[in-house]
Design an enzyme around this catalytic site. Structure first.
Site, short mmCIF file in Angstrom:
data_model
loop_
_atom_site.label_atom_id
_atom_site.label_comp_id
_atom_site.label_asym_id
_atom_site.label_seq_id
_atom_site.Cartn_x
_atom_site.Cartn_y
_atom_site.Cartn_z
CB SER A 1 67.05 48.41 13.26
OG SER A 1 66.32 47.22 13.10
CG HIS B 1 62.24 50.12 13.13
ND1 HIS B 1 62.42 49.52 14.35
CD2 HIS B 1 63.30 49.75 12.38
CE1 HIS B 1 63.54 48.81 14.34
NE2 HIS B 1 64.10 48.94 13.17
CG ASP C 1 59.62 49.79 16.21
OD1 ASP C 1 59.09 48.81 15.66
OD2 ASP C 1 60.84 49.86 16.45
#
Length: 898
Positions: free
Chosen positions: A183, A419, A362
């Protein structure tokens, strides 16, 4: 004057001593019932980042469980969480650490416990979690002003912390270090990697950090490029329509403009606006994984780490308040969000190993987002990387994703993950990181041979599942109830419906009366179901998808087949009629092979004869509204019979007309020339192929389109089949009908096993000598030249005369959302403009996201979330709600003012 490296290092050591007196020492860590001794980190504590303040990064370290090399050579993997401002304890206790927090309910109370993680990243390597930046998690910022505002400061703090960690044990110095994270760590990881390389260049060998590589998972790295991908990504994922895509693109352009103008804070706000609008449009629980009905349950980590005993066990001051993500840190880095660190990755790939991996599902920082900036990298090897083969990657014999590698750069697409890849695919992510670090398998040097690209002519196409071996005429037998086919599961009516008065050709049918009709029987709608193929039996729909009873294999005897009630049956409110169409399919009978239809006109004619024969069986059928439904190649059959009925009704007196009310097509092949051109782009934006593979598929698509335009129907059908076979080979998928599945629908052939049971045949009045086959090669061959012919004009006619529903399962790569929308927007209908401008609304069933509905006038379009090609099989209750609301004009299908 700048201090010498030795002087700085001594100051850091002095500060470490002072900080140990301020924070609980590592030796104070003790086990508790919630935190047993075997789950305690090998080390935990604080690492100073500044010799003049008390700011420090909290860490936990887990030694390798089963190292394969001497401890002094065993790699150390350092994990950094994203945010900005989120704690790496999320990675520790929810993703890749050796123990995960779990929750259970006892006496209406929630109980937390630690459970072993089979996919822990410290199986072969040491694993360090750093709460970064200072102010995050249990880390400490002496003042808010000291919290980093940019990646240079982040890198500086991390470098100091890592050197302090290395000083804790003499063996750490020689161990290869790999910086990893996900991330917003798509910035942190390059920042510390870049900073380390630059500092190493100025340090003597004895003082350098032994950096070996960096790995970034679902990273935000080059925001100006990545923010421009969200609209296209979600559109080709079937989550927004063209109107919504255009709205998102306008906001993306605004964000990009603000970045280029250097208005960093406003650019960040603009990106947040894009993502919020996207989530509102789609109604998703989270953009981090579009499959999820609820967000990741990371709050479990907060509950666990807020426990006083857990804090004591980790050596943390009990008065500290743990927060999953820090608003203060997030605010400090707000203006940093849209700044790119791509140049750092470009530097790193020239001086170390780089791994970029993304979970397929994601929508924030996934495959499309990453590949958009990777192809723009300024690196002498980028050209070779982009044309390198993307290889099918398997773990324990099962498809895990794809690996593309050239020299120091590797990219991995992890299937079945969002994610938080290690959370979603624990064992596969473990295999990935281990193979990458150790240069094994697909990450070994020189792994660049193309295993997926075959020449078009070499592809062997077989579009049928099972060959038909018998077309014997049935004899009428009385129905009997047998143990495998209990009385309550028997159809209300079943048998044969003639299609030709001069031959014995007939369509086999099963009919189930409505279970709980809302109207008198004479007004209760009847749904007719037609399977696809061409040549597949509607008994698949009956016993595998939407009938009141479905085949299953009990756990105690996997070779046995039994029936179980279907909570999503389409005959809850309506009568339900299954027709084995065309003749020669399933239990239907073709008196000669020549009588099997070769085109949709013949299909329509036969079906009309069968349906009128069915109506004649019961006086009440004459007044009941009839809806023709089907899927796949039923995308031709359904319009054909609807069109034929409409034309015939115009010639018949009122008393003899079929009370035709509408058609519903699921994942249909209706306008092949437009649909065949969508496969490459659909697969690309689903993360299943790369640009090189997309280009190859597009060439084959153009070939199929050209053959269709030239009227070379057989060659065009072959070209389409070859294209789909190549796509499946490239992607390594078990089936294109649902790219999530590890095995095909009805892999065990339960429907065939059930219907080939002699007692079942007797119960259905079928000649026991008949051999049931799911799909008929003879019928498939008869309709081969029909495959690429369009029936769009029939749908255009029907939408002016009746209700039309087009629905698609989200994960179908053959005839899914993208494929259907490609021809829908080209419909010649006076209402198409208003339909395309109509709002796509979030559709919920029982309070949960079920998909999306777009409607104007007589045309309705539904995207069914969580479904592939066989929507009723994947989402029984939701598909039931859809068909009932559409037929009855309820909910989102209620009449508008069109």
């Amino acid at each position: 004057m700048e201090s010498t490296p030795l002087h700085k290092f001594l100051k850091l050591l002095l500060f470490l001593i002072s900080i140990i007196t301020h924070f609980p020492p590592q030796s104070s860590a003790t086990s508790t019932p919630l935190f047993p001794s075997e789950a305690l980190p090998t080390k935990s504590g604080y690492l100073p980042v500044n010799s003049t303040t008390k700011s420090a990064i909290f860490y936990t370290f887990y030694e390798a469980q089963n190292p394969t090399s001497p401890i002094s050579q065993t790699p150390l993997v350092i994990w950094l969480q994203g945010g900005p401002g989120c704690s790496s304890m999320l990675g520790n206790f929810y993703e890749l650490g050796p123990w995960r927090v779990s929750s259970s309910q006892r006496h209406n109370d929630e109980h937390l416990a630690l459970i072993r993680n089979p996919g822990s990243w410290n199986r072969l390597f040491g694993l360090v979690f750093l709460d970064n930046p200072i102010g995050t998690g249990f880390s400490i910022a002496a003042t808010n002003e000291e919290i980093p505002r940019d990646q240079h400061t982040v890198g500086k703090h991390l470098f100091n912390a890592i050197r302090a960690f290395i000083a804790l044990n003499p063996t750490f110095k020689s161990r290869p270090l790999y910086f990893t994270g996900e991330s917003y760590a798509g910035k942190y990881v390059p920042a510390i990697g870049y900073y380390t390389l630059k500092r190493n260049a100025r340090l003597p060998p004895s003082s350098r950090v032994n950096l070996a590589g960096v790995a970034i998972g679902n990273g935000l790295t080059d925001p100006v490029t990545q923010v421009g991908t969200h609209a296209t990504n979600t559109y080709f994922s079937g989550l927004v329509n063209e109107k919504q895509k255009t709205q998102l693109e306008k906001l993306q352009v605004e964000a990009i403009g603000l970045v280029r103008a250097g208005n960093w804070s406003q650019a960040t706000n603009a990106r947040i606006g894009v993502l919020k609008l996207l989530q509102n449009m789609t109604g998703l629980a989270t953009l981090y994984d579009f499959r999820r009905l609820v967000p990741y349950e990371t709050s479990l980590v907060t509950k666990f780490l807020s426990n006083v005993e857990v804090k004591r066990a980790l050596g943390v001051n009990e008065s500290m308040v743990y927060e999953e993500c820090s608003d203060v840190v997030d605010a400090a880095l707000h203006a940093d969000v849209m700044k790119s660190v791509k140049y750092m990755v470009e530097y790193l790939v020239k001086n170390s190993k780089v791994l970029l991996y993304q979970g397929q599902c994601d929508l924030r920082d996934g495959v499309v987002s990453t590949e958009a900036w990777v192809k723009k990298m300024k690196w002498e090897g980028i050209g070779e990387f982009l044309v390198a083969d993307r290889k099918v990657w398997k773990v324990n014999g099962l498809l895990a994703g794809y690996v593309q590698k050239w020299q120091s750069l590797s990219q991995v697409v992890v299937l079945g993950a969002g994610h938080l890849v290690p959370t979603d695919q624990a064992v596969n992510s473990q295999a990935m990181i281990e193979d990458w670090v150790l240069d094994r398998g697909l990450f070994a040097p020189g792994q660049n041979e193309d295993l997926s690209c075959q020449s078009f002519g070499s592809i062997v196409v077989n579009i049928q599942n099972i060959a038909r071996t018998s077309t014997e005429s049935p004899t009428k037998l009385s129905a009997v109830s047998v143990p495998v086919f209990p009385k309550e599961a028997l159809p209300t009516k079943f048998g044969y419906l003639p299609v030709n008065s001069t031959t014995s050709s007939a369509i086999f049918y099963t009919f189930y009366e409505a279970q709980t009709p809302k109207t008198s029987v004479s007004q209760t709608p009847v749904l007719i179901w037609l399977q696809g193929g061409p040549g597949c039996s509607s008994m698949l729909g009956n016993f595998y998808e939407l009938g009141p009873w479905l085949v299953s294999s009990p756990k105690y005897n996997v070779k046995h087949v039994e029936l179980k009630a279907n909570p999503g049956s389409w005959n809850r409110l309506f009568g339900l009629l299954f027709l084995d169409n065309p003749i020669g399919v399933g239990f239907s009978v073709a008196s000669t092979a020549e009588e099997i239809p070769r085109d949709q006109l013949a299909v329509g004619k036969h079906l009309f004869a069968a349906i009128t024969s069915f109506i004649a069986l019961d006086p009440s059928f004459n007044s009941r509204p009839i809806y023709v439904t089907g899927e796949s190649y039923g995308g031709k059959y359904v319009p054909s019979i609807g069109y034929y009925i409409s034309k015939m009704n115009a010639k018949l007196p009122l008393s003899k007309r079929v009370n035709f009310a509408g058609v519903a097509i699921g994942n249909g092949l209706t306008d092949p020339i437009n649909q065949v051109a969508t496969h490459a782009v659909n697969a690309f934006f689903s993360g299943l192929i790369n640009e090189k593979q997309k280009t190859l598929l597009e060439k084959l698509q153009a070939q199929a389109v050209g053959l269709t335009k030239a009227g070379n129907w057989s060659e065009a059908a072959d070209a389409r089949n070859g294209l789909l076979q190549l796509l499946q080979n490239m992607a390594g998928l078990a089936t294109l009908y649902d790219f999530r599945k590890l095995v095909s629908y009805d892999e065990e052939g339960l429907v065939s096993k059930f219907l080939n049971n002699v007692d079942v045949k007797k119960a259905l009045g079928v000649n026991v000598s008949m051999i049931f086959e799911e799909c008929s090669d003879a019928v498939g061959e008869a309709l081969h030249e029909d495959v690429m012919k369009s029936v769009k004009y029939m749908v255009e006619y029907l939408v002016k005369k009746s209700k039309v529903l087009l629905y698609q399962g989200q994960f179908d790569l053959r005839d899914g959302v993208v494929s259907s929308e490609a021809w829908m927007k080209k419909m010649k209908w006076e209402g198409i403009g208003k339909f395309l401008e109509a709002d796509r609304k979030v559709w919920k069933v029982n309070g949960k996201l079920a998909g999306y509905v777009q409607k104007w006038g007589s045309l309705s379009h539904v995207v069914v979330a969580g479904a592939g090609h066989l929507v009723p099989a994947d989402q029984p209750v939701n598909s039931q709600a859809m068909i009932e609301d559409w037929v009855l004009g309820r909910g989102l299908f209620a009449s508008d003012k069109a």
